[in-house]
Write a protein that holds these residues in place. Structure first.
Motif, PDB file in Angstrom:
ATOM      1  N   LYS A  79      24.630  51.187  39.236  1.00 53.09           N
ATOM      2  CA  LYS A  79      23.866  52.425  39.053  1.00 53.09           C
ATOM      3  C   LYS A  79      23.928  52.888  37.598  1.00 53.09           C
ATOM      4  O   LYS A  79      22.928  53.370  37.050  1.00 53.09           O
ATOM      5  N   ASN A  87      14.802  47.732  38.632  1.00 59.81           N
ATOM      6  CA  ASN A  87      14.503  47.510  37.213  1.00 59.81           C
ATOM      7  C   ASN A  87      13.927  46.111  37.083  1.00 59.81           C
ATOM      8  O   ASN A  87      14.049  45.291  37.988  1.00 59.81           O
ATOM      9  N   LYS A 136      12.642  50.920  34.539  1.00 59.18           N
ATOM     10  CA  LYS A 136      12.552  51.342  35.942  1.00 59.18           C
ATOM     11  C   LYS A 136      11.122  51.183  36.440  1.00 59.18           C
ATOM     12  O   LYS A 136      10.159  51.434  35.711  1.00 59.18           O
ATOM     13  N   PHE A 193      17.436  44.174  40.505  1.00 55.64           N
ATOM     14  CA  PHE A 193      17.004  43.788  39.158  1.00 55.64           C
ATOM     15  C   PHE A 193      16.019  42.629  39.333  1.00 55.64           C
ATOM     16  O   PHE A 193      16.406  41.491  39.629  1.00 55.64           O
ATOM     17  N   GLU A 198      14.912  51.584  44.660  1.00 53.93           N
ATOM     18  CA  GLU A 198      14.810  51.567  43.200  1.00 53.93           C
ATOM     19  C   GLU A 198      14.966  50.159  42.655  1.00 53.93           C
ATOM     20  O   GLU A 198      15.604  49.295  43.271  1.00 53.93           O
ATOM     21  N   HIS A 247      21.649  50.822  35.531  1.00 54.78           N
ATOM     22  CA  HIS A 247      20.282  51.202  35.928  1.00 54.78           C
ATOM     23  C   HIS A 247      19.832  52.444  35.158  1.00 54.78           C
ATOM     24  O   HIS A 247      18.693  52.503  34.656  1.00 54.78           O
ATOM     25  N   ILE A 286      21.532  48.334  42.372  1.00 51.67           N
ATOM     26  CA  ILE A 286      20.102  48.475  42.170  1.00 51.67           C
ATOM     27  C   ILE A 286      19.465  47.097  41.967  1.00 51.67           C
ATOM     28  O   ILE A 286      20.006  46.247  41.259  1.00 51.67           O
TER      29      ILE A 286
END
Length: 574
Positions: A428, A467, A438, A407, A465, A431, A405
């Motif tokens: 994940k 973060n 998020k 960042f 997706e 995350h 994911i």
């Protein structure tokens, strides 16, 4: 420019004047023409340079006999393959070390403060600025000079190491210098100015870099420097060359002053017009100054600095309600606020957002300008359902993975979008543990720490997706309809000034979420927001075109200017 000027200089004058580095290139061309014997005419009655060399040898022998200079290693004759261009009849190719005493500076023991005083200036590379020496009060004592080297007045001082390698100056008094400077004290003081210009010429400077050693830091020692060939004209022609160079360099100085004055006036005029537009108290007054701007558009926007200011002005005019006309049939912003409050109540009731403390009404002294009828002053926290910084996973960089994911950190967040070349990634599982960080489509990301504080972008819809770190705040609105306008407002000078005023600490340590939530914002009717965004995008696209056009014009002039010296040089090469 004088009619008697060399045709090559005359040809490129206008190009040089309009390019940011044009006058610098013009100076380089002057020195190139001078070194090739093209700046002044030759006189067959002049004493030959070969005769001058004989006189130099006699002078050198005398100084050796009197113990005033040390004997140096004989330098080899200049080979044909070392001669980069053809020189006129009566000139000679010689090595730099043949025309003067060469020395490398040295630094007396610094722990012994008795070595230092005001007896003689002690020069380092930092004291050489714009071909001149800044003589500091701190120098060497008589004792210190005994452990250093005396550099007589009218010597050429050459920086021999680092980023300023090749930087030159003439000393107008006796000095000493450190080991980062090599010096040449001509045996015949008549032509020291000519040697100075020779060393400063593009040919010589290029040769210094070609001969410099060192993998990370370039350095050239005294021996290598002494072996660089220079073209030596007859003494009388040297004098004519120096006089012509001085005349043309003075003209370049004047051109730089005129150019700077012109640019300052253009910038001041532009700023004045922008200010008048921002401060206009009626649409009629605004249109008057806007018309002046459009009439003189090409003149005002021929430099990138003014285009940058135009970008700022567009955004500022937008948030002040001056960029587009108001429509009395638009639903007022007060109705939009009621819809936002209703959506907030629904989300609170459904448990999707927490109930927050009511923000204080905006006081009159917090309103920096008058907004149009139908607009409302609101606090940023009133229109946001999510409002907070991200966080960094435990373990720091050690938890980053090659896939996973995204960042997002502050270096990924820019006003014109996400820059993902160096994006970090997390697993994940991490995350999922960092649910509060998020981001989703239409979230506004805002950098809240460091040098990039205030930089902002919109997280795209249907993007993968992600973060965010603790250096980035997530601003999620109650309604996506206001996101684009809100982002334009955030990157405007109005909002940025609030950021820099309220940031924590003098080193931009961070922006308080509490203070950020209280920022007063001008909110237009929704229909007008749409018109504002369209107009801003239209103008900013024009700014992109302007900058691209200016860039291409500068690139073209740059190619011409680069060719000025190269063509002049190559046409005279062997």
């Amino acid at each position: 420019m004088p009619n008697s000027l060399n045709p090559l200089l005359q040809t490129h004058f206008d190009t040089a004047l309009e390019h940011p580095n044009g006058i610098k290139k013009l100076r380089e061309l002057i020195l190139t023409l001078a070194m090739q014997g093209k700046l002044v005419s030759q006189d067959p009655n002049d004493q030959l340079a070969s005769e001058l060399l004989k006189e130099i040898q006699v002078e050198k022998a005398r100084l050796l006999a009197e113990g005033k200079i040390k004997k140096s290693e004989a330098l080899p004759a200049v080979k044909e393959e070392e001669k980069p261009f053809v020189i006129p009849k009566g000139w000679e190719w010689v090595r730099l070390g043949e025309v003067g005493e060469m020395q490398t500076g040295t630094t007396p023991e610094t722990k012994d403060q008795s070595n230092y005083g005001k007896f003689i200036p002690f020069i380092g590379p930092g004291d050489i600025k714009n071909y001149k020496i800044e003589y500091n009060e701190n120098g060497l004592s008589e004792k210190g000079l005994e452990k250093a080297r005396l550099i007589k007045a009218n010597s050429i001082m050459i920086v021999c190491i680092g980023g300023s390698i090749g930087k030159v100056a003439l000393n107008d008094r006796d000095v000493s210098c450190n080991q980062q400077i090599n010096t040449v004290t001509p045996y015949n003081s008549i032509f020291y100015h000519y040697i100075f210009y020779s060393v400063d010429s593009p040919y010589f400077q290029k040769t210094i870099l070609q001969n410099a050693g060192g993998s990370a830091t370039p350095i050239i020692n005294k021996l290598k420097l002494s072996k660089i060939p220079i073209p030596l004209p007859p003494p009388a022609e040297q004098k004519r060359i120096v006089e012509k160079i001085d005349e043309l360099m003075a003209l370049c100085d004047e051109l730089e002053r005129l150019k700077k004055s012109k640019e300052t006036k253009r910038k001041d005029l532009h700023q004045s017009i922008i200010t008048q537009m921002l401060e206009a108290d009626s649409q009629e007054s605004f249109q008057k100054y806007f018309q002046f701007l459009t009439t003189h558009f090409h003149e005002l926007y021929s430099v990138k600095e003014n285009v940058k200011e135009l970008r700022k002005a567009i955004l500022q005019l937008a948030v002040m309600g001056k960029l587009v006309e108001q429509d009395p049939s638009d639903q007022p912003a007060s109705e939009l606020l009621k819809e936002i409050q209703a959506e907030k109540a629904r989300l609170v009731e459904e448990g999707k957002v927490k109930k927050s403390e009511a923000l204080q009404p905006i006081k009159e002294e917090e309103k920096p300008f008058v907004i149009p009828k139908g607009w409302e002053w609101v606090r940023l926290g009133e229109v946001l359902q999510k409002f907070g910084a991200g966080s960094t996973p435990l373990g720091g960089k050690s938890v980053y993975t090659t896939d996973g994911i995204m960042f997002l950190r502050s270096q990924n967040v820019w006003n014109d979008g996400l820059y993902l070349d160096d994006v970090a990634r997390i697993s994940k599982s991490i995350h999922e543990k960092m649910k509060g960080t998020k981001v989703i489509g239409n979230d506004i990301l805002l950098n809240i720490t460091g040098a990039s504080i205030g930089r902002s972008t919109i997280f795209p819809l249907n993007f993968e997706e992600a973060n965010v770190s603790q250096h980035v705040a997530i601003l999620r609105t109650f309604t996506p309809s206001i996101v684009t306008y809100l982002h334009k407002l955030i990157i405007s000078d109005f909002f940025q000034n609030l950021v820099f005023k309220e940031q924590v600490g003098v080193s931009r340590e961070g922006l308080s979420m509490t203070k950020l939530s209280k920022f007063p914002l001008p909110l237009p009717p929704l229909a007008e927001q749409k018109r504002i965004v369209e107009k801003v995008d239209e103008f900013l696209a024009l700014c992109d075109e302007l900058e691209e056009r200016i860039g291409k014009a500068e690139e073209k002039r740059g190619e011409i200017l680069k060719g000025m010296v190269n063509d002049t040089y190559s046409r005279n090469c062997i």
